[in-house]
Design an enzyme around this catalytic site. Structure first.
Site, mmCIF file in Angstrom:
data_model
loop_
_atom_site.group_PDB
_atom_site.id
_atom_site.type_symbol
_atom_site.label_atom_id
_atom_site.label_comp_id
_atom_site.label_asym_id
_atom_site.label_seq_id
_atom_site.Cartn_x
_atom_site.Cartn_y
_atom_site.Cartn_z
ATOM 1 N N ASP A 36 -10.193 6.552 -3.079
ATOM 2 C CA ASP A 36 -9.148 7.341 -3.764
ATOM 3 C C ASP A 36 -9.799 8.144 -5.090
ATOM 4 O OD1 ASP A 36 -9.204 5.388 -5.437
ATOM 5 O OD2 ASP A 36 -6.987 4.676 -5.363
ATOM 6 N N TYR A 90 -6.759 7.000 3.441
ATOM 7 C CA TYR A 90 -6.747 5.770 2.048
ATOM 8 C C TYR A 90 -5.731 4.606 2.646
ATOM 9 C CZ TYR A 90 -6.105 2.874 -1.971
ATOM 10 O OH TYR A 90 -6.495 2.206 -2.846
ATOM 11 N N GLU A 123 0.932 -1.031 -0.015
ATOM 12 C CA GLU A 123 0.206 0.038 0.017
ATOM 13 C C GLU A 123 0.805 1.441 -0.024
ATOM 14 O OE1 GLU A 123 -2.918 0.359 -0.655
ATOM 15 O OE2 GLU A 123 -3.486 -1.617 -0.714
#
Ligand code: SF4
Length: 376
Positions: free
Chosen positions: A158, A140, A53
């Site tokens: 996002d 996020y 991520e």
């Protein structure tokens, strides 16, 4: 103009509870076998998800794939990352840009392993809010890691998800912070509450935005949720959301000075106050001001006899950078310079800007003996 999440979901009636089921079953049949997915499925280590991520922030999957495996081979666990030197972290993520995210991740790894022996179990944060307490973790990333690694029900939002939601609800808008909050609330209502639902829902939403509900002309024929989509029904799917006004760029001129002595190349470290790429290894580097003065990013050097050998272009966020590459006379002594072989330089340079300059130097070196640049 702005609506609430309830306004958006109202036309779906009771069907809104079925949306997640249709999205997640499509995802389970179509998911791509990215290395972070197979690694997490095999080991169940949240570190594998966390690294992916962080790497995927503002970086394409194509660029992340080789870097991910290199990073995980170097740091197989959060303990390995926590114990690494800053230089080793820089080397492991070279070429990906936006180095700050890895510096923060390194710091977060040290927070998580504080007072633990290597190999001792880590007390991982499990929910959205706890992840956000760690350095470098925003909304996020916290939603993605907590849902994928721990099944926590928080939707990811996002740019891709904003596009999907704008189309699902046929909104002729430029998504802004207020819309982001509304989409977050809508996503949080849609995400299932039980694992593996949150993980598959979020990854399904990401994958839908990346491969089906793409910018420009979405591939609605392949879409698992087209029956919910107001833009598809109205035929406006290529028109919404509206395009953001073009970003205005700032032009910057950077100078890099390369010196070679006995087949070794000199590098200095940029200062912690540098405007770009703080603390990274570089050639002596300075930014040119409007009146032609040089503001040094590394310790200042003497430029006696420096010779320009070419220009390269590079972009960092909203900066359009013209890089002037110059050679320094090998006879000159530069205080504090550290010397590296060509191969070592390749791995020391984190930024693509520095690497482009180095590759220009290598091309010039192949065709012209370096002394020839000083025979003027
Ligand atoms: S139907 Fe088309 S526009 Fe609507 S969500 Fe699916 S891919 Fe996007």
């Amino acid at each position: 103009m702005y609506k609430t999440a309830a306004d958006l979901l109202k036309p779906w009636g009771s069907r809104y509870t079925e949306f997640a089921g249709e999205l997640t079953s499509w995802y389970r049949q179509n998911r791509k076998d990215w290395p972070w997915r197979s690694r997490f499925a095999r080991d169940g280590d949240p570190f594998a998800v966390w690294v992916s991520e962080i790497m995927l922030q503002q970086t394409t999957i194509g660029a992340v794939l080789p870097a991910y495996n290199r990073f995980m081979d170097t740091f197989p666990s959060v303990h390995h990352l926590a114990l690494a030197t800053e230089d080793a972290v820089r080397e492991a993520c070279r070429g990906l840009g936006y180095y700050r995210r890895f510096r923060m991740m390194h710091e977060a790894a040290q927070v998580l392993t504080k007072n633990l022996e290597v190999g001792e179990p880590v007390n991982w944060p499990r929910d959205f809010v706890s992840w956000k307490h760690l350095p470098g973790i925003g909304d996020y990333t916290a939603a993605a890691i907590s849902s994928i690694a721990f099944g926590y029900p928080k939707a990811v939002v996002d740019g891709n998800v904003e596009r999907v939601f704008s189309r699902l609800f046929n909104l002729a808008i430029v998504p802004d912070m207020k819309w982001k909050k509304i989409f977050q609330a809508a996503g949080d209502q849609l995400v299932p509450s039980e694992a593996p639902g949150p993980s598959d829902f979020n990854q399904g939403l990401m994958e839908l935005g990346q491969s089906v509900c793409i910018k420009g002309r979405p591939r609605c024929g392949l879409c698992p949720v087209s029956s919910y989509c107001a833009a598809f029904a109205a035929g406006t799917q290529s028109e919404v959301p509206l395009t953001k006004p073009k970003m205005t760029f700032e032009d910057v001129r950077v100078h890099l000075f390369i010196q070679e002595k006995r087949d070794r190349i000199g590098l200095l470290q940029r200062s912690s106050n540098a405007r770009f790429l703080k603390g990274t290894w570089s050639f002596p580097s300075a930014i040119e001001t409007d009146d032609g003065a040089l503001l040094w990013e590394t310790p200042q050097i003497n430029l006696n006899g420096a010779r320009e050998i070419g220009l390269v272009k590079h972009g960092i966020t909203k900066h359009r950078i013209e890089v002037v590459v110059s050679l320094l006379d090998s006879a000159m002594d530069v205080a504090g310079m550290k010397w590296f072989t060509m191969d070592e330089v390749e791995s020391k340079l984190v930024s693509n800007m520095d690497r482009k300059a180095f590759h220009l130097f290598q091309r010039r070196r192949l065709t012209t003996p370096l002394e020839a640049f000083f025979d003027v």
